[in-house]
Design a protein around this motif. Structure first.
Motif, mmCIF file in Angstrom:
data_model
loop_
_atom_site.group_PDB
_atom_site.id
_atom_site.type_symbol
_atom_site.label_atom_id
_atom_site.label_comp_id
_atom_site.label_asym_id
_atom_site.label_seq_id
_atom_site.Cartn_x
_atom_site.Cartn_y
_atom_site.Cartn_z
ATOM 1 N N ASP A 1 -53.037 17.224 115.271
ATOM 2 C CA ASP A 1 -52.555 17.315 116.649
ATOM 3 C C ASP A 1 -51.501 18.416 116.696
ATOM 4 O O ASP A 1 -50.605 18.465 115.844
ATOM 5 N N VAL B 1 -57.223 17.721 118.187
ATOM 6 C CA VAL B 1 -56.963 17.844 119.623
ATOM 7 C C VAL B 1 -56.403 19.240 119.852
ATOM 8 O O VAL B 1 -55.384 19.611 119.271
ATOM 9 N N LYS C 1 -55.824 13.052 126.401
ATOM 10 C CA LYS C 1 -56.293 13.358 125.036
ATOM 11 C C LYS C 1 -55.494 12.589 124.000
ATOM 12 O O LYS C 1 -56.030 12.136 122.990
#
Length: 591
Positions: free
Chosen positions: A486, A516, A35
């Motif tokens: 993130d 993410v 990812k």
């Protein structure tokens, strides 16, 4: 906004195409699936530092290509064109970043550009919030800009008026400084111009006088020779010889005319010749009269010659200083007079500029007071709004402080120093943003800030935030940024995770958001859901096997399966699937 990213041979990703839509896009996948490579690719497109070690083992080069829509961002579109790049017909621009042979190359709109150019356009388009990235609001100037954005359109108009007045004042001060620095030089120029004009006025030349004087002096200097020549010419035309007979040109022509007239009645051709002799006689008579007049006027005059030489000397003094001819001198005098008027007017202009600066100083003070008032009010509201958001993001003991301090002197944006400080828990001292918080906490703080800025009560947005073409905008019609988060959900779960997802979805109403995440509670709020998957490949690794990552969008039942995997690790669990379905349904209602 970002429309898609194509990744090739980057880390574990051999080839993947990542579509990005409006609103909230969630990226999920198993641990180690890659990812972070999606974010690495995005970072490369935005001008980030390239690591040669990120090239997939066995590959010669890595490449990341992105399509970015820049319509609505005129400054970005202008920067692309300045760099030599071209926009696509649909208002997008292609960005390419490659890594090969230990070096990276960047292309923008089909043209090779320095890496820094990508960073420049990214600064206006994309904000990445993560543990390894710098804060968008890392400086006092950025924090002031954020507070101004929160304060709304009315405050922005006051700020624009202040900026216009400040720019005008700066320009005038530069002109005044230049004028004062050249004061002595102007004084010398004025003195020289006046001396020259006074000298020319004293001599008082006439146009072409120097040429006329040259002719007169030549005539007076050769008066005797001219008299002899003119006398001989007059004698030949109308004078008598030594015997007293008239053998001059006039008499001879007259005799010829009479001879021809005797036979003119017999031959018309002879009559025509006689007429022509008559014409010649008239012309010679006129010439004789003019020569006689010339002789009468031609007298040796030493005084006139001396006066002509003296006048010529005066004119020569002017042509040595102000031009090759008297006509040049007169043109210089005309230009000098205009220049003198301009220089004499400089003092009045300088006074007018100083008076205008004084007016602008008063206007700037007035506008600066309005800016301070609006910022002070906005600071309290922004701090309260962010603190409320933090409480819903499992940071109940944290709060944000926004201070506005008045400086002694005005600056380009007013007189205010804006500072944002985070108190992470009760009893802790306020600390600058980015310090004293973990990566996950910091991402949540920035999420709270971005949500507060996007939902400011001072902005009047349309009911659906859409401009009719599918682009999400502010109330002023400007396309918003793309935010990438993130680890924003690191260390949270349960209800707090749901609140994180809800706030991301709210931010996605006016911006493009990419996150993410490893939490199903957050992923359920996505408008689009991308899954990063991994498999093994026998190409390139020393042991014959290598992990390969792909990216696919999931919808419908596939999305339920992915959320079930995230919840329990067992995508085939009926209980997990029921829970996943409930999350999706509740996320729609919870928005």
């Amino acid at each position: 906004m970002l429309e898609e990213i194509a990744i090739e041979n980057l880390g574990v990703i051999r080839a993947a195409r990542v579509p990005l839509s409006e609103g909230l896009t969630v990226v999920t996948g198993e641990t180690g699936a890659g990812k972070t490579m999606v974010l690495t690719g995005l970072n490369l497109l935005m001008g980030g530092k390239a690591d040669p070690r990120s090239v997939r083992p066995g590959a010669d080069r890595a490449a990341v290509e992105g399509r970015i829509r820049v319509s609505g961002h005129p400054t970005v579109a202008e920067r692309v064109q300045e760099a030599g790049g071209e926009l696509e017909d649909d208002g997008t621009v292609l960005v390419l970043r490659t890594i090969a042979d230990g070096r990276s190359r960047a292309h923008l709109g089909g043209r090779a550009v320095p890496q820094g150019v990508l960073a420049e356009i990214a600064d206006d388009l994309v904000t990445v919030h993560g543990q390894a990235e710098q804060l968008r609001l890392r400086t006092s100037a950025k924090q002031r800009d954020a507070l101004d954005d929160f304060a709304g359109p009315r405050h922005q108009r006051v700020l624009a008026g202040y900026r216009t007045a400040w720019s005008e004042r700066a320009g005038l001060l530069g002109q005044i400084a230049e004028s004062e620095a050249r004061a002595a030089e102007r004084a010398r120029e004025v003195e020289l111009l006046r001396i020259g004009l006074e000298e020319i006025e004293r001599v008082d030349p006439s146009p072409g006088e120097d040429a006329e004087l040259a002719t007169l002096i030549e005539r007076l200097s050769n008066a005797e020779g001219l008299r002899v020549a003119a006398g001989e010419a007059h004698q030949a035309m109308a004078g008598e010889d030594e015997t007293g007979s008239q053998q001059n040109a006039i008499a001879l022509v007259e005799r010829a005319r009479k001879a021809l007239e005797g036979g003119a009645s017999s031959d018309p051709a002879l009559a025509e010749l006689a007429t022509r002799f008559a014409d010649v006689g008239y012309l010679i008579n006129d010439l004789a009269t003019d020569v006689a007049a010339y002789l009468d006027d031609l007298e040796a005059d030493p005084g006139a010659l001396e006066a002509a030489h003296a006048r010529r000397a005066d004119l020569a003094g002017l042509t040595r200083s102000y031009g090759e001819t008297i006509d040049d001198v007169l043109r210089w005098a005309s230009d000098a007079g205009l220049r003198l008027l301009d220089l004499d007017d400089g003092g009045e202009r300088l006074g007018a500029m100083r008076a205008r600066v004084a007016e602008l100083d008063d206007e700037l003070e007035r506008l600066a007071d309005l800016l301070t008032q609006a910022r002070t009010t906005g600071a309290t509201e922004l701090a309260g709004s962010v603190t409320t958001e933090l409480h819903g993001l499992a940071m109940g003991g944290a709060h944000l402080e926004v201070t506005v301090e008045r400086a002694e002197e005005l600056g380009p944006y007013g007189a205010d120093q804006v500072t944002m400080l985070l108190v992470p828990h009760p009893g802790a001292p306020p600390r600058p943003l980015g310090k004293g918080a973990s990566g996950g906490e910091l991402s949540r703080v920035m999420l709270a800030l971005e949500v507060a800025l996007a939902t400011s009560p001072h902005k009047t947005a349309s009911s659906d935030g859409d401009n009719g073409d599918g682009e999400r905008q502010d109330a002023d019609g400007v396309l918003r940024r793309t935010f990438v988060f993130d680890e924003v959900d690191a260390g949270v779960g349960g209800r707090a995770a749901v609140e994180v997802g809800r706030r991301l979805a709210r931010l996605g109403r006016t911006t493009q958001v990419v996150i993410v995440t490893h939490l199903a509670q957050v992923a359920a709020f996505g408008d689009a859901h991308l899954v990063v998957t991994k498999s093994t490949d026998g190409d390139g690794a020393e042991d014959g096997m290598i992990t390969v990552t792909g990216v696919r969008e999931v919808t419908g039942e596939d999305r339920v399966v992915e959320l079930a995997r995230m919840l329990s690790g067992q995508e085939d669990s009926e209980t997990a699937r029921q829970h996943a379905t409930e999350l999706l349904e509740s996320s729609v209602v919870g928005r």
